[in-house]
Structures are given as structure tokens and as C-alpha cells.
Design a protein around this motif. Structure first.
Motif, PDB file in Angstrom:
ATOM      1  N   GLY A 292       7.235  10.953 -12.393  1.00 35.06           N
ATOM      2  CA  GLY A 292       6.642  11.510 -11.184  1.00 35.06           C
ATOM      3  C   GLY A 292       6.369  10.398 -10.194  1.00 35.06           C
ATOM      4  O   GLY A 292       6.504   9.215 -10.507  1.00 35.06           O
ATOM      5  N   MET A 293       5.972  10.787  -8.984  1.00 35.77           N
ATOM      6  CA  MET A 293       5.609   9.827  -7.948  1.00 35.77           C
ATOM      7  C   MET A 293       4.182  10.104  -7.495  1.00 35.77           C
ATOM      8  O   MET A 293       3.807  11.251  -7.278  1.00 35.77           O
ATOM      9  CB  MET A 293       6.554   9.920  -6.751  1.00 35.77           C
ATOM     10  CG  MET A 293       7.874   9.225  -6.953  1.00 35.77           C
ATOM     11  SD  MET A 293       8.800   9.009  -5.417  1.00 35.77           S
ATOM     12  CE  MET A 293       9.168  10.708  -5.004  1.00 35.77           C
ATOM     13  N   THR A 294       3.389   9.048  -7.351  1.00 32.83           N
ATOM     14  CA  THR A 294       2.008   9.204  -6.922  1.00 32.83           C
ATOM     15  C   THR A 294       1.934   9.307  -5.400  1.00 32.83           C
ATOM     16  O   THR A 294       2.849   8.880  -4.690  1.00 32.83           O
ATOM     17  CB  THR A 294       1.155   8.011  -7.378  1.00 32.83           C
ATOM     18  OG1 THR A 294       1.578   6.835  -6.669  1.00 32.83           O
ATOM     19  CG2 THR A 294       1.285   7.785  -8.873  1.00 32.83           C
ATOM     20  N   PRO A 295       0.825   9.842  -4.874  1.00 30.48           N
ATOM     21  CA  PRO A 295       0.668   9.901  -3.408  1.00 30.48           C
ATOM     22  C   PRO A 295       0.610   8.532  -2.762  1.00 30.48           C
ATOM     23  O   PRO A 295       0.766   8.419  -1.553  1.00 30.48           O
ATOM     24  CB  PRO A 295      -0.664  10.653  -3.236  1.00 30.48           C
ATOM     25  CG  PRO A 295      -0.861  11.413  -4.498  1.00 30.48           C
ATOM     26  CD  PRO A 295      -0.251  10.557  -5.577  1.00 30.48           C
ATOM     27  N   TRP A 296       0.362   7.468  -3.542  1.00 24.79           N
ATOM     28  CA  TRP A 296       0.292   6.128  -2.965  1.00 24.79           C
ATOM     29  C   TRP A 296       1.574   5.336  -3.171  1.00 24.79           C
ATOM     30  O   TRP A 296       1.625   4.138  -2.930  1.00 24.79           O
ATOM     31  CB  TRP A 296      -0.905   5.364  -3.523  1.00 24.79           C
ATOM     32  CG  TRP A 296      -1.041   5.355  -5.013  1.00 24.79           C
ATOM     33  CD1 TRP A 296      -0.553   4.430  -5.888  1.00 24.79           C
ATOM     34  CD2 TRP A 296      -1.724   6.328  -5.805  1.00 24.79           C
ATOM     35  NE1 TRP A 296      -0.875   4.768  -7.179  1.00 24.79           N
ATOM     36  CE2 TRP A 296      -1.606   5.930  -7.164  1.00 24.79           C
ATOM     37  CE3 TRP A 296      -2.419   7.499  -5.505  1.00 24.79           C
ATOM     38  CZ2 TRP A 296      -2.156   6.661  -8.211  1.00 24.79           C
ATOM     39  CZ3 TRP A 296      -2.968   8.226  -6.542  1.00 24.79           C
ATOM     40  CH2 TRP A 296      -2.842   7.805  -7.868  1.00 24.79           C
ATOM     41  N   GLY A 297       2.648   5.993  -3.638  1.00 24.17           N
ATOM     42  CA  GLY A 297       3.964   5.376  -3.620  1.00 24.17           C
ATOM     43  C   GLY A 297       4.382   4.640  -4.864  1.00 24.17           C
ATOM     44  O   GLY A 297       5.414   3.954  -4.852  1.00 24.17           O
TER      45      GLY A 297
ATOM     46  N   PHE B 190      -8.565  10.322  -3.555  1.00 26.66           N
ATOM     47  CA  PHE B 190      -7.446   9.585  -2.982  1.00 26.66           C
ATOM     48  C   PHE B 190      -7.789   9.129  -1.567  1.00 26.66           C
ATOM     49  O   PHE B 190      -8.367   9.880  -0.775  1.00 26.66           O
ATOM     50  CB  PHE B 190      -6.215  10.487  -2.964  1.00 26.66           C
ATOM     51  CG  PHE B 190      -5.067   9.985  -2.140  1.00 26.66           C
ATOM     52  CD1 PHE B 190      -4.376   8.841  -2.503  1.00 26.66           C
ATOM     53  CD2 PHE B 190      -4.661  10.669  -1.001  1.00 26.66           C
ATOM     54  CE1 PHE B 190      -3.306   8.384  -1.748  1.00 26.66           C
ATOM     55  CE2 PHE B 190      -3.598  10.221  -0.239  1.00 26.66           C
ATOM     56  CZ  PHE B 190      -2.913   9.075  -0.620  1.00 26.66           C
ATOM     57  N   LYS B 191      -7.454   7.863  -1.258  1.00 21.85           N
ATOM     58  CA  LYS B 191      -7.633   7.334   0.097  1.00 21.85           C
ATOM     59  C   LYS B 191      -6.288   7.273   0.796  1.00 21.85           C
ATOM     60  O   LYS B 191      -5.330   6.696   0.262  1.00 21.85           O
ATOM     61  CB  LYS B 191      -8.247   5.932   0.043  1.00 21.85           C
ATOM     62  CG  LYS B 191      -9.718   5.904  -0.299  1.00 21.85           C
ATOM     63  CD  LYS B 191     -10.276   4.481  -0.177  1.00 21.85           C
ATOM     64  CE  LYS B 191     -11.770   4.451  -0.480  1.00 21.85           C
ATOM     65  NZ  LYS B 191     -12.309   3.066  -0.362  1.00 21.85           N
TER      66      LYS B 191
ATOM     67  N   ASN C 101      -6.600   3.305  -4.848  1.00 18.15           N
ATOM     68  CA  ASN C 101      -5.772   4.381  -5.412  1.00 18.15           C
ATOM     69  C   ASN C 101      -5.181   4.004  -6.765  1.00 18.15           C
ATOM     70  O   ASN C 101      -4.980   4.881  -7.618  1.00 18.15           O
ATOM     71  CB  ASN C 101      -4.669   4.750  -4.425  1.00 18.15           C
ATOM     72  CG  ASN C 101      -5.213   5.439  -3.184  1.00 18.15           C
ATOM     73  OD1 ASN C 101      -6.282   6.061  -3.217  1.00 18.15           O
ATOM     74  ND2 ASN C 101      -4.490   5.323  -2.073  1.00 18.15           N
ATOM     75  N   ARG C 102      -4.959   2.716  -6.977  1.00 15.80           N
ATOM     76  CA  ARG C 102      -4.422   2.294  -8.265  1.00 15.80           C
ATOM     77  C   ARG C 102      -5.437   2.453  -9.395  1.00 15.80           C
ATOM     78  O   ARG C 102      -5.078   2.330 -10.568  1.00 15.80           O
ATOM     79  CB  ARG C 102      -3.939   0.841  -8.190  1.00 15.80           C
ATOM     80  CG  ARG C 102      -2.673   0.631  -7.369  1.00 15.80           C
ATOM     81  CD  ARG C 102      -1.445   1.213  -8.039  1.00 15.80           C
ATOM     82  NE  ARG C 102      -1.079   0.527  -9.256  1.00 15.80           N
ATOM     83  CZ  ARG C 102      -0.266  -0.526  -9.313  1.00 15.80           C
ATOM     84  NH1 ARG C 102       0.247  -1.027  -8.199  1.00 15.80           N
ATOM     85  NH2 ARG C 102       0.035  -1.079 -10.475  1.00 15.80           N
ATOM     86  N   THR C 103      -6.695   2.746  -9.064  1.00 13.04           N
ATOM     87  CA  THR C 103      -7.708   2.969 -10.104  1.00 13.04           C
ATOM     88  C   THR C 103      -7.872   4.447 -10.442  1.00 13.04           C
ATOM     89  O   THR C 103      -8.571   4.780 -11.412  1.00 13.04           O
ATOM     90  CB  THR C 103      -9.078   2.426  -9.666  1.00 13.04           C
ATOM     91  OG1 THR C 103      -9.603   3.231  -8.589  1.00 13.04           O
ATOM     92  CG2 THR C 103      -8.971   0.976  -9.205  1.00 13.04           C
TER      93      THR C 103
END
Length: 670
Positions: A253-258, A380-381, A392-394
Motif C-alpha cells: 500500500g501507499m501512505t498519505p505521506w508518500g 495525519f499532518k 507522519n512517520r510515527t
């Protein structure tokens, strides 16, 4: 042969889930009245609203047809206007008239600077670690900011077929060189692609600064609540925080932060000597994850003790996770995310809650295993600033892990194992998300939080989750939020001593699988209850035990064993298959999810003989798929190939990524 090399003959061994937790048929002890179901009015209203929402996606819904309850063909929705490909067994990628195809990248093609051209007789671990890996699966395609006409492709490499890679391969006595090449062929590839503006073709940019290989020996960091746990410590890593490699990377999958998420699936097959462990608790834990026997198929334990369970009993616990990789930062170490639990991961697709938290949906690809979700604690920011990216990585390290329990709304007597619809005309019902752990808190009696994360299957057994028919890829609709779950098959359903048919898994000896729709209560991904229904019950349309959302079955393509799912820009669902039990090659299918054509399955392509269709990406003017394990048929070898794809006779068969587009450059299916 596929069973040997992909999953260690998983379906020819007893299913690891021997728990006595209730399955759906036990939960429903009698006919539930319509009145009792209406008490869940809010959920029921949500289901109707979701249908209306999806109907608005393409603008083709017929209110009269929907109201009358008489499904039938209408104007074919945009994205699906192509001539269906007929089932076949050709040793080729077969596509509709008016379309053309090309190979984007093959196993062994150079990726990193200095990588040599592929040489079947001159393979080495050093070369393979700089070349595109084997058996590509999940694909992600991202725009490359600041570089016009360039994109970044991220590909998983699930496993290796040594008998198709090496001439004269001796499965009983592989060489160290062969094993090290296989280690380098596993993992992931990050490859920059150049797009030809005139014809849309993609070609690899060899040696690009972002190009990267992750292999079975790449250092990867553990993060989240189980990082540093005693259950993850080994002699080589006494801190329990750094593991070498990622194995059997399947869906993602892909996260909203890329960043890109990659699921480790059939990791158990790489470990040998499980039966030498005599501790009853340890043996039960190993068995629940499918570890049994002595020598492994590939014999890796002969060359590295970390694959020998008797020498490094915790090493196996360091696999079976979701891996996160940042394709835009080649210096960033990949991470294994322990908050998401450990099982045979297939997919990790995100959605945001109403208040901005991140939710991931995940399937555990095993007979009678479970469907999960994770909800982050923090929000999410938006934006691409360094502070936003750090935050977001946390998000995938602190949250709550859930497992699903399904309940049907029909009397158990109406679910007879044949696939015959119950009297209300649908396989459907409600469900609950059962919490397993959140941070350092466990919700499972007798298990610590660390044990829940490391032995998630055992925690879900205790929680009473519903045994499903191999939950594989999971994808929330990008606009409506309805979650689509591919359940591939389960030939053991209803066998002696096994869970019988239930409304969510309605067929005994299920060889063809089904696709489920899950609608969260209030359409909020943070909800702890949901409504569900089966969208497709796959197989031969002439079989009365199949169902295509009520669409006339004489007007659909046969489909068997749904695996990966994706959406096109119009909101249509696309399904890639794995293990077609209808004696045709696997393929890629588009299907409308709303309007009068809801349930009309149309086959867009088939892959070569012995191959699986993986990682579909459906863009406005291009379709990408990974063609995995072509020629993987019993008796095949380098000396006696069953396929010569993609390069023709005299060449080694090579898993590849392909691109399909219209010959006139127009939009797909328009």
C-alpha cells in the motif's frame, strides 16, 4: 510447483488455525428476525447510503432499475468500454483489440549504477543486488517531483523459483552461490522511469540517484511497541532492533505521506528445523505460523544459522511484518512496523478517519485466518515539510490493532454450502472490530502487548475472530470509503473437523473465492462496527453457486481466485487473479460497483501460462501489472521450460512488469 516455491506447500499441510473460536455459523444459533436486524438501523442506513454514493461515481446509475430491483445491462461505464478477453491458455499477455503492450522492466535488468546486463550463465549475488529482483508482485507508481516526465516505480519481489533460474539446479543440494543470488533477488526495487510523452511508454533510468534495492540481507529497523522485545532478540542482534532483510513481500500500500508499505507473507517457508524444538509453547507458536518439519525447501539454514530455528529460535519472529520504505530517501533505513501485528501480511491499504487519523486494512493470507485493521492514535499532518513528514512517520507506531468478527443476518439453515443465496437475496450481515492491543496495553487475556504483536494470530484466536477464506488484498474505495476484500479460496471449508460454510464464506470446498464489501458504521474508518455483504461469489457463471451482485450471469467473464484489487479513475473495481481454478490463465478484470452494470465482470487481459497477475495499477491512459512466475508449472526447469515469455525461445523465462495502453493514445476503457 507454485505451492513449493511461493508458500512452502501451505495448502498441502494442515491449516495452522486449529483454534476452537466460534466461526460465523456458530454465532448464529437461530433465525434472526428482521425486527432484530432493524435495531441496527444506523448501520443499515449507512449501507444504503454507500450504494447511493458509489452510484454517483460514474453518472450511469439508473434510479428506475435500482428501485425496481431488476439489475441488467445499461450504458457501459467509462473505464470498462473494451472488448473482453476470452479465457485462454496462451503463452502470452493477451489484451483487447485496440490496445498494445510493452515490457517495462524484467528480472535481472540493471537498476543501480554499475549493474551489469543480465546474463543467465553469469549470475552472481553482487550483480543481482544491483539488478531488478525476481517475481515482482505489488507495484506503486509515484510522480517524481522536480523531474519532468519521470516517475518512481516501487516493486515487491515475493520469492524465487530456483529451478527456473539456474541450469542444473539440484534442489537437494543448492550451492552457496545460488542461495546468495536468491537472497539478492528477494525484497524490493525502487526504480526511476522515464515517460515518453508521445506514446506514454516507460523505460528504466539506470543509475538514477533514487534507484535502490532492498534484499534479504539489507539492514531494517524495528519500530513501534514491540521493538527491542525479548521475543525479537538474537545472537546477532541482542538489542532486538535491527533485522537483516525482508522476505516474501507480497501485497502492499501507499501512505498519505508518500511512503510505500510492503507485506511479508509466506515467510515461514524459509526456516528449517522447526521440529527440533521440544518446548511445547514454542512448538505451538511455530505451528500456528506454519513452521514444521526439518529441512526447508531452499536449504538456506545450511548457509546462515539465522534460518535454523534450532539455533536462532527468535529469528522467525523478525519476519511477517509490514515494511515501510521511503522511495524518495535512499539513505533512510526501511522499517518493520510492529504495531501492525505479525502474520502473513497481504496488503496494508490506508484510509483517514473523520478526525484525520490513519487506518490500515490488512488480510492474513491463510485458510481460516483473519481480517485486521489498525487505527493510529494521532492525526495525519498535511504538507511535505520535514516536521510533517517526521510526525507522519510515527503514525504507524502508536495506535490500536483490531481483528474482525462477522455475523450473518440469515438463518443458518439457508447457508447450505452450495453458494445458493439466502431468502433475502444477499450474503450479508454486520460485524465488530475486536481490539487486540494499543501501545503497551493488551486487550487479550493471558497475553502481554508484546506477545499480541509478535503472535498476533494466537491473540486473534483468543479474541474469537471469524475464520475467513484466505483474506488477501484489501482496498478502500478512494471516494466512498467502502472497503473491498479479496478472499481467494479455501478448499478446506467444510472438510471434516474444519469450519463449515457461513454467510461470509458460503461454499464448502471453496475453490474460486469471493469479494466482500465492508461499510464502516457512520462511514467512519474509526468505527468499531460495520455492515458487510458479498459483492461477488466467483467461479463459472454457469455454476448456480456463483453470484455477480445480481447482474445477469450470461453477460460476465468467468473469474476465479481474486487476489489483488485496485480502482481506476472512474471508481470501477479491478481484480487480479491468482490460481485460476477454471483451467484458464490468470488475468485482470474490471467490474462496475454501482448502477445497472453493477457486478458485470469484464476480463481485460490474461497473463502467460503458469503466471499470476499481480500489483495492478489502472491509470487514465495506462494499465501496469506485474507478471509473476511465468512458466511455473510442474516439471518445468531451465532445461525444459514451459514458457518462453517474454523474450521468446532460447531465452530464460523472466518475471516482468508490463504496461498496456491504447494504440491511439486514448483513455483506458473509454
Amino acid at each position: 510447483m507454485t505451492c513449493r516455491y511461493r508458500c512452502g506447500d501451505a495448502c498441502f499441510h494442515p491449516a495452522p488455525n486449529t483454534s476452537d473460536n466460534p466461526y460465523l455459523g456458530d454465532v448464529i444459533t437461530g433465525a434472526l428476525s428482521r425486527r432484530s436486524m432493524l435495531r441496527a438501523g444506523a448501520v443499515m442506513t449507512l449501507a444504503a447510503g454507500a450504494v447511493a454514493g458509489t452510484a454517483a461515481l460514474t453518472g450511469t446509475a439508473s434510479a428506475a432499475a435500482t428501485t425496481a430491483g431488476k439489475p441488467g445491462p445499461g450504458a457501459v461505464p467509462p473505464g470498462l468500454r473494451f472488448e473482453p478477453v476470452a479465457p485462454n491458455t496462451a503463452d502470452a499477455v493477451t489484451i483487447p483489440p485496440g490496445y498494445e503492450q510493452e515490457v517495462v522492466i524484467r528480472w535481472g535488468d540493471p537498476v543501480l549504477a554499475g549493474a551489469p546486463q543480465f546474463s543467465p550463465a553469469g549470475q552472481s549475488a553482487t550483480a543481482q543486488a544491483r539488478q531488478f529482483g525476481y517475481n515482482c508482485d505489488y507495484l506503486a507508481l509515484l510522480d517524481l517531483p522536480g523531474e519532468r516526465d519521470r516517475k518512481i516505480l516501487v516493486a515487491n519481489h515475493e520469492y524465487t523459483d530456483e529451478v527456473l533460474m539456474f541450469a542444473g539446479y539440484n534442489a537437494a543440494n543448492p550451492t552457496r552461490a545460488q542461495v546468495e543470488i536468491a537472497w539478492a533477488a528477494h525484497g524490493m526495487s525502487v526504480v526511476a522511469l522515464e515517460e515518453n510523452r508521445r506514446n506514454g511508454r516507460l523505460s528504466p533510468v539506470r543509475g538514477h540517484r533514487l534507484n535502490r534495492r532492498v534484499t534479504a540481507t539489507t539492514p531494517i529497523e524495528f519500530t513501534g511497541p514491540a521493538a527491542g522485545s525479548a521475543l525479537l532478540k538474537t545472537s546477532a542482534d541482542p538489542a532486538g532492533r535491527t533485522v537483516l532483510g525482508t522476505l516474501n513481500n507480497c501485497g502492499g500500500g501507499m501512505t498519505p505521506w508518500g511512503t510505500v508499505l510492503s507485506g511479508e507473507e509466506n515467510f515461514n517457508q524459509y526456516f528449517g528445523n522447526a521440529d527440533l524444538n521440544t518446548d511445547p509453547t514454542a512448538k505451538a507458536r511455530l505451528a500456528r505460523y506454519g513452521l514444521r518439519g526439518l529441512a526447508s525447501e531452499r536449504k538456506w539454514e545450511r548457509f546462515d544459522k539465522r534460518f535454523d530455528v534450532s539455533q536462532e529460535p527468535n529469528e522467525v519472529n523478525r519476519h511477517g511484518w509490514i515494511v515501510e520504505i521511503d522511495p524518495f530517501d535512499p539513505a533512510a533505513k526501511p522499517r518493520k512496523l510492529t504495531a501492525l501485528g505479525r502474520f502473513k501480511h497481504e496488503a496494508a491499504e490506508p484510509r483517514l478517519t473523520r478526525d484525520g487519523r490513519v487506518v490500515l486494512y490488512m488480510g492474513d493470507d491463510e485458510r481460516f485466518d483473519y481480517f485486521y485493521k489498525y487505527v493510529s492514535k494521532n492525526r495525519f499532518k498535511k504538507g511535505n515539510s520535514q516536521s510533517a513528514r517526521r510526525h507522519n512517520r510515527t503514525l504507524l507506531d502508536e495506535g490500536t490493532l483490531y481483528v474482525a468478527k462477522f455475523t450473518g443476518d440469515s438463518p443458518t439453515g439457508e447457508i447450505d454450502g452450495s453458494g445458493k443465496l439466502p431468502s433475502d437475496g444477499e450474503f450479508d450481515g454486520t460485524g465488530q472490530w475486536i481490539p487486540l492491543a494499543s501501545g503497551t496495553r493488551s486487550f487479550v487475556d493471558g497475553m502481554t502487548a508484546e506477545e499480541v504483536y509478535v503472535y498476533t494470530r494466537l491473540a486473534a484466536d483468543k479474541a474469537g475472530a471469524t475464520k475467513m477464506d484466505r483474506p488477501e488484498d484489501v482496498e478502500p474505495h478512494p471516494r466512498t470509503g467502502t472497503v473491498y476484500v479479496a478472499l481467494t479460496n479455501n478448499s478446506d471449508r467444510g472438510a471434516a473437523g474444519k469450519a463449515g460454510p457461513d454467510e461470509a464464506n458460503p461454499r464448502t470446498g471453496n475453490r474460486h473465492g469471493q469479494v466482500m464489501e465492508v461499510i464502516e458504521s457512520g462511514n467512519d474508518a474509526a468505527a468499531t462496527s460495520f455492515r458487510w455483504r458479498l459483492f461477488l461469489v466467483c467461479g463459472d457463471p454457469a455454476d448456480p453457486g456463483t453470484y455477480f451482485a445480481g447482474f445477469p450471469k450470461d453477460q460476465v467473464s468467468p473469474i476465479s481466485c481474486p487476489d489483488n484489487v485496485a480502482f481506476d479513475p472512474h471508481g470501477n473495481l479491478w481484480i487480479a487473479t491468482d490460481g485460476n481454478a477454471l483451467k484458464s490463465n490468470d488475468g485482470l478484470f474490471g467490474v462496475a460497483i454501482d448502477g445497472p452494470n453493477r457486478g458485470q465482470v469484464k476480463q481485460f487481459l490474461t497473463v502467460p501460462i503458469g503466471a499470476e497477475t499481480c500489483g495492478p495499477i489502472i491509470e487514465e491512459r495506462r494499465v501496469l501489472v506485474a507478471v509473476q512466475h511465468p512458466g511455473e508449472l510442474d516439471g518445468a526447469s531451465v532445461e525444459q521450460p514451459r514458457s518462453t515469455w517474454p523474450d521468446g525461445p532460447g531465452h530464460l523465462v523472466r518475471p516482468s512488469v508490463i504496461s498496456v495502453h491504447r494504440t491511439d493514445g486514448g483513455r483506458i476503457g473509454a
